[in-house]
Design a protein around this motif. Structure first.
Motif, PDB file in Angstrom:
ATOM      1  N   PHE A 292       0.824  -1.215   0.000  1.00  0.00           N
ATOM      2  CA  PHE A 292       0.000   0.000   0.000  1.00  0.00           C
ATOM      3  C   PHE A 292       0.861   1.269   0.000  1.00  0.00           C
ATOM      4  N   ILE A 293       1.984   1.217   0.695  1.00  0.00           N
ATOM      5  CA  ILE A 293       2.887   2.365   0.718  1.00  0.00           C
ATOM      6  C   ILE A 293       3.520   2.585  -0.650  1.00  0.00           C
ATOM      7  N   ALA A 294       3.889   1.477  -1.310  1.00  0.00           N
ATOM      8  CA  ALA A 294       4.539   1.579  -2.621  1.00  0.00           C
ATOM      9  C   ALA A 294       3.651   2.271  -3.651  1.00  0.00           C
ATOM     10  N   LEU A 295       2.333   2.139  -3.506  1.00  0.00           N
ATOM     11  CA  LEU A 295       1.428   2.789  -4.451  1.00  0.00           C
ATOM     12  C   LEU A 295       1.625   4.300  -4.459  1.00  0.00           C
ATOM     13  N   LEU A 296       1.983   4.873  -3.302  1.00  0.00           N
ATOM     14  CA  LEU A 296       2.242   6.312  -3.241  1.00  0.00           C
ATOM     15  C   LEU A 296       3.721   6.626  -3.467  1.00  0.00           C
ATOM     16  N   TYR A 297       4.603   5.832  -2.873  1.00  0.00           N
ATOM     17  CA  TYR A 297       6.016   6.191  -2.899  1.00  0.00           C
ATOM     18  C   TYR A 297       6.647   6.057  -4.283  1.00  0.00           C
ATOM     19  N   THR A 298       6.123   5.183  -5.126  1.00  0.00           N
ATOM     20  CA  THR A 298       6.659   5.095  -6.488  1.00  0.00           C
ATOM     21  C   THR A 298       6.150   6.229  -7.372  1.00  0.00           C
ATOM     22  N   VAL A 299       5.084   6.891  -6.924  1.00  0.00           N
ATOM     23  CA  VAL A 299       4.540   8.029  -7.676  1.00  0.00           C
ATOM     24  C   VAL A 299       5.219   9.335  -7.259  1.00  0.00           C
ATOM     25  N   ALA A 300       5.687   9.413  -6.019  1.00  0.00           N
ATOM     26  CA  ALA A 300       6.217  10.668  -5.467  1.00  0.00           C
ATOM     27  C   ALA A 300       7.341  11.296  -6.291  1.00  0.00           C
ATOM     28  N   PRO A 301       8.329  10.526  -6.804  1.00  0.00           N
ATOM     29  CA  PRO A 301       9.380  11.173  -7.606  1.00  0.00           C
ATOM     30  C   PRO A 301       8.829  11.872  -8.843  1.00  0.00           C
ATOM     31  N   ALA A 302       7.817  11.254  -9.470  1.00  0.00           N
ATOM     32  CA  ALA A 302       7.208  11.884 -10.645  1.00  0.00           C
ATOM     33  C   ALA A 302       6.452  13.145 -10.255  1.00  0.00           C
ATOM     34  N   VAL A 303       5.735  13.090  -9.136  1.00  0.00           N
ATOM     35  CA  VAL A 303       4.987  14.262  -8.674  1.00  0.00           C
ATOM     36  C   VAL A 303       5.938  15.421  -8.397  1.00  0.00           C
ATOM     37  N   GLY A 304       7.035  15.154  -7.699  1.00  0.00           N
ATOM     38  CA  GLY A 304       7.991  16.207  -7.376  1.00  0.00           C
ATOM     39  C   GLY A 304       8.640  16.796  -8.618  1.00  0.00           C
ATOM     40  N   SER A 305       9.064  15.928  -9.524  1.00  0.00           N
ATOM     41  CA  SER A 305       9.746  16.390 -10.734  1.00  0.00           C
ATOM     42  C   SER A 305       8.820  17.212 -11.626  1.00  0.00           C
ATOM     43  N   MET A 306       7.607  16.724 -11.800  1.00  0.00           N
ATOM     44  CA  MET A 306       6.662  17.423 -12.671  1.00  0.00           C
ATOM     45  C   MET A 306       6.192  18.732 -12.048  1.00  0.00           C
ATOM     46  N   ALA A 307       6.100  18.754 -10.718  1.00  0.00           N
ATOM     47  CA  ALA A 307       5.737  20.001 -10.043  1.00  0.00           C
ATOM     48  C   ALA A 307       6.823  21.055 -10.253  1.00  0.00           C
ATOM     49  N   ARG A 308       8.092  20.637 -10.187  1.00  0.00           N
ATOM     50  CA  ARG A 308       9.198  21.582 -10.388  1.00  0.00           C
ATOM     51  C   ARG A 308       9.163  22.165 -11.799  1.00  0.00           C
ATOM     52  N   LEU A 309       8.937  21.311 -12.791  1.00  0.00           N
ATOM     53  CA  LEU A 309       8.882  21.811 -14.168  1.00  0.00           C
ATOM     54  C   LEU A 309       7.672  22.709 -14.372  1.00  0.00           C
ATOM     55  N   ASN A 310       6.533  22.323 -13.800  1.00  0.00           N
ATOM     56  CA  ASN A 310       5.306  23.104 -13.979  1.00  0.00           C
ATOM     57  C   ASN A 310       5.422  24.511 -13.398  1.00  0.00           C
ATOM     58  N   ILE A 311       5.958  24.613 -12.183  1.00  0.00           N
ATOM     59  CA  ILE A 311       6.030  25.948 -11.577  1.00  0.00           C
ATOM     60  C   ILE A 311       7.083  26.807 -12.271  1.00  0.00           C
ATOM     61  N   THR A 312       8.133  26.171 -12.780  1.00  0.00           N
ATOM     62  CA  THR A 312       9.163  26.920 -13.496  1.00  0.00           C
ATOM     63  C   THR A 312       8.635  27.446 -14.823  1.00  0.00           C
ATOM     64  N   THR A 313       7.931  26.589 -15.556  1.00  0.00           N
ATOM     65  CA  THR A 313       7.393  27.036 -16.849  1.00  0.00           C
ATOM     66  C   THR A 313       6.218  27.999 -16.670  1.00  0.00           C
ATOM     67  N   THR A 314       5.592  27.994 -15.504  1.00  0.00           N
ATOM     68  CA  THR A 314       4.548  28.980 -15.230  1.00  0.00           C
ATOM     69  C   THR A 314       5.152  30.381 -15.191  1.00  0.00           C
ATOM     70  N   PHE A 315       6.304  30.511 -14.550  1.00  0.00           N
ATOM     71  CA  PHE A 315       6.933  31.826 -14.436  1.00  0.00           C
ATOM     72  C   PHE A 315       7.836  32.156 -15.622  1.00  0.00           C
ATOM     73  N   TRP A 316       8.139  31.155 -16.447  1.00  0.00           N
ATOM     74  CA  TRP A 316       8.878  31.379 -17.697  1.00  0.00           C
ATOM     75  C   TRP A 316       8.127  30.643 -18.812  1.00  0.00           C
ATOM     76  N   PRO A 317       7.053  31.217 -19.328  1.00  0.00           N
ATOM     77  CA  PRO A 317       6.207  30.515 -20.305  1.00  0.00           C
ATOM     78  C   PRO A 317       6.955  30.009 -21.532  1.00  0.00           C
ATOM     79  N   ASN A 318       8.006  30.699 -21.943  1.00  0.00           N
ATOM     80  CA  ASN A 318       8.737  30.287 -23.137  1.00  0.00           C
ATOM     81  C   ASN A 318       9.477  28.967 -22.935  1.00  0.00           C
ATOM     82  N   ALA A 319       9.674  28.582 -21.647  1.00  0.00           N
ATOM     83  CA  ALA A 319      10.408  27.353 -21.353  1.00  0.00           C
ATOM     84  C   ALA A 319       9.615  26.100 -21.709  1.00  0.00           C
TER      85      ALA A 319
END
Length: 605
Positions: A292-319
């Motif tokens: 049950f823990i693995a269902l969340l923990y294997t998703v967490a790296p993707a969530v963190g990485s995609m969140a970083r790209l999303n917030i960066t491209t929000t403030f730099w739309p050309n990125a």
């Protein structure tokens, strides 16, 4: 329907469910209050354990620290490896033997195995210190989530969350908490994975976030890998490469080990294995919990990485499709007029996000103003420093659906999930504190002849006081949720794990060794933490700056639990070697604990 109303409905429905379960499963005896009557099936206990385990740190903060860590995301994989690896240790080395022992609490095992009320008292002190430190992070998570989604102050959110926990934990005990945690697991896992699936489809075209993390970057046709695109964007803005290796492998190893053995020594997790009918069920519970823990923990790296790209491209739309600095930064006008960006000002109101147009050009330039290359570019373009002045780790997962422009019901679901994660763990910790006070301190030392009704009342009163203390500490936490939780793991690693291991697998370690070992582990780890984070976490009282150049051998406060554990083992064996061996009956008790069959009923009440 507006977002605020939708949030209220979804969060309110989840709270009604938790309180309803608590009323239905109200504890009527100490056996039900401490161990749910020892009748919880392994699968259900595994699910409840996963909810108990996946706290505000896992749900709210872990992906945030992976996303925003100054040293890059790779070094933060310690959280994933340590927190899951600890369950392997727990399943193999502790859970079945402690269940075989047949008592309710960790201090009770320590007291009986080391034939000493003094050892039991020291274990109570260690348990309370660990649980109180841990619960600070949960209350912080509750406050952050309420502040955003119910649009109240963080402090008011903390008060509301504490009230909910009080209702279902004080009356339900372990029985009510167990069934509530099963419901909370269902809420939090759905709330975590659904936004991740949406965002993975947007950015990589992959339905599974785990595959999306390794997939191509969809907006440019998928020819470039997602992680390569993320590296390119953050490096261009002067930040450390996202996939960069760690700068201190020793600290990373020690931190991972501290989380692993800390996990195996956490009192609120260990007591979950006292709730199952048989010894074999304890092993199966740990196995199911890992699933049950693995269902969340294997998703967490993707969530963190995609969140970083999303917030960066929000403030730099050309990125999104090109280089960030080839286009303009996000404008203040866009922030204030575009409905899709309304989340920015909403999060600013919580205090977890802040920006400032330092050069008055109407744009918000987000970059690393400590990087020499970016300083040269900034001087050339007339920038006066990074203008996105604050992004809190604890907001990243909660804000992710809004940043990715997902539907309102997904945003409301994440709110309910964040609260479920924080409340489930808080309840487990508070029960551990309550049982330590009422069962191990009052019944074990102060008033051994207390009636069962009196003990149950004492348990509920002590839990009420624990909630008040946790709320007060949550108002001024020493760090963000994952940081505070990591400190609790260090303390558990340095105190509880070694004494349990020696209690189960060594017939020679005696009461003197156990007491000295726990005290050495507790004081060395706590003092090291206090030196850098403030004495008793009081702001402004730190003796040394919490920077790598000040750390002993480069070992951070959060990693020192491993050193504390080594000192605990060493001092316990040394003291035991020069003092009298345990009595014969205690050595026979150790032998019987390790026999892999049979288990008596709980005898601790």
């Amino acid at each position: 329907m507006d977002q605020y109303t939708l949030n209220l409905l979804v969060v309110g429905a989840s709270f009604a469910l938790y309180i309803g379960i608590a009323i239905w499963a109200r504890a009527g005896s100490t056996a039900e209050f401490y161990a749910a009557g020892q009748g919880v099936p392994p699968v259900m206990n595994g699910m409840a354990t996963a909810a108990d385990w996946m706290s505000a740190a896992s749900f709210i903060s872990m992906a945030g620290i992976i996303a925003l860590a100054p040293a890059g995301g790779y070094a933060q994989s310690s959280f994933l490896m340590g927190w899951t690896g600890g369950y392997v240790l727990l399943a193999l080395l502790l859970a079945p033997y402690l269940r075989k022992f047949g008592k309710f609490t960790v201090p009770e095992f320590v007291g009986d195995r080391f034939y000493s009320k003094g050892a039991r008292l020291v274990a109570v002190i260690c348990l309370i210190v660990i649980s109180v430190t841990y619960v600070i992070g949960q209350m912080r998570g509750v406050g952050v989530t309420f502040a955003r989604f119910l649009e109240v102050s963080t402090d008011m959110g903390l008060y509301i969350g504490a009230s909910i926990v009080f209702i279902y934990a004080v009356f339900g005990g372990m029985k009510g908490i167990t069934y509530t945690q099963v419901a909370q697991y269902c809420v939090l896992i759905v709330a975590y994975t659904i936004p991740a699936i949406f965002i993975s489809l947007q950015i990589t075209g992959n339905f599974l976030p785990q595959l999306g993390l390794l997939g191509g970057y969809a907006p440019t046709g998928g020819d470039v890998s997602f992680l390569s695109k993320l590296d390119q964007v953050v490096v261009e803005l002067g930040f450390t490469q996202y996939t960069a290796d760690t700068t201190s492998m020793l600290n990373m190893v020690f931190f991972t080990m501290s989380l692993m053995i800390g996990t195996a020594g956490l009192p609120h997790v260990i007591i979950r294995f006292f709730t199952v009918p048989k010894v074999a069920d304890a092993r199966w519970s740990a196995g199911w919990a890992l699933v049950f823990i693995a269902l969340l923990y294997t998703v967490a790296p993707a969530v963190g990485s995609m969140a970083r790209l999303n917030i960066t491209t929000t403030f730099w739309p050309n990125a999104v499709e090109g280089n960030a600095l080839d286009g303009e930064a996000l404008s203040l006008e866009e922030i204030n007029t575009n409905p899709e960006l309304a989340w920015i000002n909403t999060w600013v109101n919580t205090g977890l996000l802040a920006f400032e147009d330092k050069n008055g050009d109407g744009m918000i330039q987000y970059y690393n103003d400590a990087d020499p290359e970016m300083q040269a570019i900034a001087a050339e373009r007339g920038w006066e420093g990074n203008e996105l002045t604050r992004i809190d780790n604890d907001m990243m997962v909660l804000a992710n659906p809004e940043i990715a422009k997902l539907p309102g019901w997904v945003i409301a679901l994440v709110a309910a999930g964040g609260l479920a994660a924080a409340l489930s763990t808080a309840a487990g910790l508070l029960l551990a504190i309550s049982s330590a006070v009422s069962h191990d301190l009052i019944k074990g030392s102060i008033n051994p002849n207390i009636s069962e009704k009196g003990e149950l009342l004492a348990a509920r009163i002590s839990m009420g006081f624990a909630i008040l203390l946790a709320t007060w500490l949550g108002l001024n936490p020493p760090g963000f949720a994952a940081q505070v939780v990591a400190l609790a793991f260090g303390l558990a690693a340095a105190t509880i794990f070694p004494v349990l291991m020696m209690g189960i697998f060594s017939k020679r370690v005696n009461k003197e060794g156990a007491i000295v070992g726990m005290l050495v582990g507790l004081f060395t780890t706590a003092i090291y933490i206090f030196l850098y984070l403030g004495w008793f976490f009081i702001p402004g009282t730190a003796t040394l700056a919490n920077t790598p150049d000040n750390w002993l051998f480069g070992i951070s406060p959060a990693s020192f639990g491993t050193v504390g554990a080594i000192l605990n083992f060493a001092s316990a064996y040394l003291v035991s070697a020069v003092t009298k061996a345990p009595p014969r009956e205690i050595q026979e008790l150790v032998e019987s604990i390790r026999v892999p069959k049979g288990a008596g009923a709980a005898t601790g009440h």
